[in-house]
Structure formats: C-alpha cells, structure tokens
Design a protein around this motif. Structure first.
Motif, PDB file in Angstrom:
ATOM      1  N   GLN A  66       0.850  -1.182   0.000  1.00 62.46           N
ATOM      2  CA  GLN A  66       0.000   0.000   0.000  1.00 62.46           C
ATOM      3  C   GLN A  66       0.891   1.239   0.000  1.00 62.46           C
ATOM      4  N   PRO A  67       0.760   2.125  -1.016  1.00 62.71           N
ATOM      5  CA  PRO A  67       1.581   3.332  -1.047  1.00 62.71           C
ATOM      6  C   PRO A  67       1.072   4.384  -0.066  1.00 62.71           C
ATOM      7  N   VAL A  68       1.982   4.943   0.714  1.00 62.14           N
ATOM      8  CA  VAL A  68       1.647   6.019   1.651  1.00 62.14           C
ATOM      9  C   VAL A  68       2.615   7.164   1.400  1.00 62.14           C
ATOM     10  N   ASP A  69       2.097   8.357   1.150  1.00 59.96           N
ATOM     11  CA  ASP A  69       2.962   9.500   0.900  1.00 59.96           C
ATOM     12  C   ASP A  69       3.292  10.209   2.210  1.00 59.96           C
ATOM     13  N   ALA A  70       4.571  10.196   2.577  1.00 60.76           N
ATOM     14  CA  ALA A  70       5.012  10.834   3.820  1.00 60.76           C
ATOM     15  C   ALA A  70       5.675  12.167   3.500  1.00 60.76           C
ATOM     16  N   PRO A  71       5.235  13.239   4.169  1.00 63.81           N
ATOM     17  CA  PRO A  71       5.850  14.548   3.935  1.00 63.81           C
ATOM     18  C   PRO A  71       7.314  14.558   4.360  1.00 63.81           C
ATOM     19  N   ARG A  72       8.134  15.250   3.554  1.00 64.36           N
ATOM     20  CA  ARG A  72       9.549  15.419   3.875  1.00 64.36           C
ATOM     21  C   ARG A  72       9.825  16.873   4.209  1.00 64.36           C
ATOM     22  N   ASP A  73      10.963  17.121   4.852  1.00 66.02           N
ATOM     23  CA  ASP A  73      11.266  18.479   5.311  1.00 66.02           C
ATOM     24  C   ASP A  73      11.382  19.491   4.168  1.00 66.02           C
ATOM     25  N   ASP A  74      11.727  19.011   2.968  1.00 58.89           N
ATOM     26  CA  ASP A  74      11.901  19.953   1.854  1.00 58.89           C
ATOM     27  C   ASP A  74      10.582  20.251   1.148  1.00 58.89           C
ATOM     28  N   GLY A  75       9.484  19.778   1.694  1.00 58.79           N
ATOM     29  CA  GLY A  75       8.182  20.061   1.115  1.00 58.79           C
ATOM     30  C   GLY A  75       7.700  18.988   0.145  1.00 58.79           C
ATOM     31  N   SER A  76       8.586  18.085  -0.229  1.00 57.00           N
ATOM     32  CA  SER A  76       8.181  17.002  -1.122  1.00 57.00           C
ATOM     33  C   SER A  76       7.595  15.855  -0.298  1.00 57.00           C
ATOM     34  N   VAL A  77       7.141  14.840  -1.000  1.00 53.96           N
ATOM     35  CA  VAL A  77       6.695  13.652  -0.283  1.00 53.96           C
ATOM     36  C   VAL A  77       7.513  12.458  -0.722  1.00 53.96           C
ATOM     37  N   GLN A  78       7.617  11.518   0.162  1.00 55.52           N
ATOM     38  CA  GLN A  78       8.271  10.263  -0.167  1.00 55.52           C
ATOM     39  C   GLN A  78       7.229   9.176  -0.146  1.00 55.52           C
ATOM     40  N   ARG A  79       7.165   8.432  -1.237  1.00 53.06           N
ATOM     41  CA  ARG A  79       6.178   7.357  -1.301  1.00 53.06           C
ATOM     42  C   ARG A  79       6.750   6.109  -0.636  1.00 53.06           C
ATOM     43  N   ILE A  80       6.075   5.683   0.413  1.00 48.18           N
ATOM     44  CA  ILE A  80       6.527   4.515   1.160  1.00 48.18           C
ATOM     45  C   ILE A  80       5.515   3.392   0.956  1.00 48.18           C
ATOM     46  N   PHE A  81       6.005   2.239   0.597  1.00 41.48           N
ATOM     47  CA  PHE A  81       5.111   1.110   0.351  1.00 41.48           C
ATOM     48  C   PHE A  81       5.080   0.217   1.590  1.00 41.48           C
ATOM     49  N   ARG A  82       3.871   0.063   2.114  1.00 43.09           N
ATOM     50  CA  ARG A  82       3.700  -0.645   3.389  1.00 43.09           C
ATOM     51  C   ARG A  82       2.829  -1.879   3.221  1.00 43.09           C
ATOM     52  N   CYS A  83       2.972  -2.781   4.158  1.00 41.47           N
ATOM     53  CA  CYS A  83       2.038  -3.901   4.223  1.00 41.47           C
ATOM     54  C   CYS A  83       0.684  -3.341   4.662  1.00 41.47           C
ATOM     55  N   PRO A  84      -0.413  -3.687   3.963  1.00 39.01           N
ATOM     56  CA  PRO A  84      -1.715  -3.143   4.329  1.00 39.01           C
ATOM     57  C   PRO A  84      -2.201  -3.637   5.690  1.00 39.01           C
ATOM     58  N   ARG A  85      -1.642  -4.734   6.162  1.00 42.85           N
ATOM     59  CA  ARG A  85      -2.124  -5.298   7.431  1.00 42.85           C
ATOM     60  C   ARG A  85      -1.257  -4.829   8.611  1.00 42.85           C
ATOM     61  N   CYS A  86       0.030  -5.153   8.604  1.00 44.03           N
ATOM     62  CA  CYS A  86       0.869  -4.800   9.754  1.00 44.03           C
ATOM     63  C   CYS A  86       1.533  -3.424   9.591  1.00 44.03           C
ATOM     64  N   GLN A  87       1.450  -2.829   8.401  1.00 43.40           N
ATOM     65  CA  GLN A  87       1.930  -1.467   8.144  1.00 43.40           C
ATOM     66  C   GLN A  87       3.443  -1.302   8.184  1.00 43.40           C
ATOM     67  N   VAL A  88       4.147  -2.403   8.183  1.00 39.48           N
ATOM     68  CA  VAL A  88       5.606  -2.279   8.101  1.00 39.48           C
ATOM     69  C   VAL A  88       5.989  -1.714   6.728  1.00 39.48           C
ATOM     70  N   ALA A  89       6.921  -0.759   6.736  1.00 35.29           N
ATOM     71  CA  ALA A  89       7.412  -0.170   5.496  1.00 35.29           C
ATOM     72  C   ALA A  89       8.429  -1.099   4.860  1.00 35.29           C
ATOM     73  N   VAL A  90       8.139  -1.539   3.653  1.00 32.95           N
ATOM     74  CA  VAL A  90       8.997  -2.530   3.012  1.00 32.95           C
ATOM     75  C   VAL A  90       9.963  -1.877   2.031  1.00 32.95           C
ATOM     76  N   PHE A  91       9.451  -0.933   1.236  1.00 29.76           N
ATOM     77  CA  PHE A  91      10.338  -0.184   0.335  1.00 29.76           C
ATOM     78  C   PHE A  91       9.722   1.165   0.042  1.00 29.76           C
ATOM     79  N   SER A  92      10.490   2.016  -0.635  1.00 31.30           N
ATOM     80  CA  SER A  92      10.002   3.362  -0.916  1.00 31.30           C
ATOM     81  C   SER A  92      10.580   3.835  -2.233  1.00 31.30           C
TER      82      SER A  92
END
Ligand SMILES: [Zn+2]
Ligand SMILES: [Zn+2]
Length: 157
Positions: free
Chosen positions: A60-86
C-alpha cells in the motif's frame, strides 16, 4: 551473483524477492529517514523497480511529507503497516529497506549519506565513503550499476 535475496513485512502478508544484487546500498542519516524509521538511520538497497518482485501480498503506497516540502512514497504492508520499500521521486528505482530482508546481515552500506545529521554515538567504519549530504553517482557507483541505471532511466540530460 549469489542467492536471490528475499524479505517481507512482519505479519507475512507481503513477501518480495530481489532478481539481482542491488545497484548500490545507502545508509542514510537524514532527519526524514530518522523520523520515518524512529531510528538513527535507514539502510536502503537501491534496485530497479522491475527487479523487485513482490511475490506475495499487495503493498500500500503512503505519501510521507519530507522536510523539503516534497513527499516520499513509502510502500507498506496493508495489514501490519511495516514499510517494506520506498521511492524518491523516480519510480524506476526502488529503495528496499534492508531491515526487512530475511537476512539483513548479508548487505553492508556502500556509502553513508547525510552524515551532517548523524547521531554522535554512531561511529562510521573506515573505508566506507561518507558524505555530509549527497554524492556524485558517477564517482561512486560501479560501472555495471551505472549501466543498469542508464538502461531503466528515461533518456534526459
Ligand atoms: Zn504485514
Ligand atoms: Zn534519508
């Protein structure tokens, strides 16, 4: 090139396999990575998107805000929410979180980046390049990895 590396999330729903060795391995000490991981740094395996095979589950892609104003797309498990790659703006290259490998001891950083925000109690090994912020890919990557990158990036100068 050795056995295929595999890994996954905590609950087992998401499993992946790397089709080859990574292009390069980053240890990033930036504030964004520290915040995202709740730790002192992150270790990322950079690899072409098509060489990261998700063999189980749907990330599941989740966009996390970064300090420079951009976002980083983090791909997580939809169930346990562990971030696997980005991904960092370029979908052609994935950043696989080394801690999700079945055997995280099998990889070591090729470079330490953003050491300007490294915590004091982490001592970097001698012999591994370390930079205050970022580095010139052409100067540090092996020729083979540069070729692989060129093959997947859209042509532009
Ligand atoms: Zn999971
Ligand atoms: Zn970072």
């Amino acid at each position: 090139m050795g056995e295929r590396r595999q890994g996954g999330c905590a609950c087992g729903e998401v499993r992946y396999r790397l089709a080859s060795e990574p292009l390069f391995v980053h240890c990033c000490h930036c504030l964004n990575c520290q915040r995202q991981t709740g730790s002192a740094f992150v270790v990322n395996l950079l690899i072409e998107a098509d060489r990261l095979e998700v063999i189980d589950g749907a990330v599941q892609p989740v966009d996390a805000p970064r300090d420079d104003g951009s976002v980083q797309r983090i791909f997580r498990c939809p169930r346990c929410q562990v971030a696997v790659f980005s991904e960092y703006g370029r979908p052609e290259v994935r950043f696989v979180r080394a801690g999700t490998l079945d055997d995280p001891t099998g990889v070591a950083p090729d470079v330490h980046i953003f050491t300007r925000s490294k915590v004091d109690w982490v001592t970097l090994p001698e012999g591994t390049p370390a930079v205050e912020v970022y580095y010139d890919t052409k100067a540090l990557w092996p020729p083979e990895s540069l070729e692989r990158l060129k093959a997947v990036m859209p042509a532009r100068r």
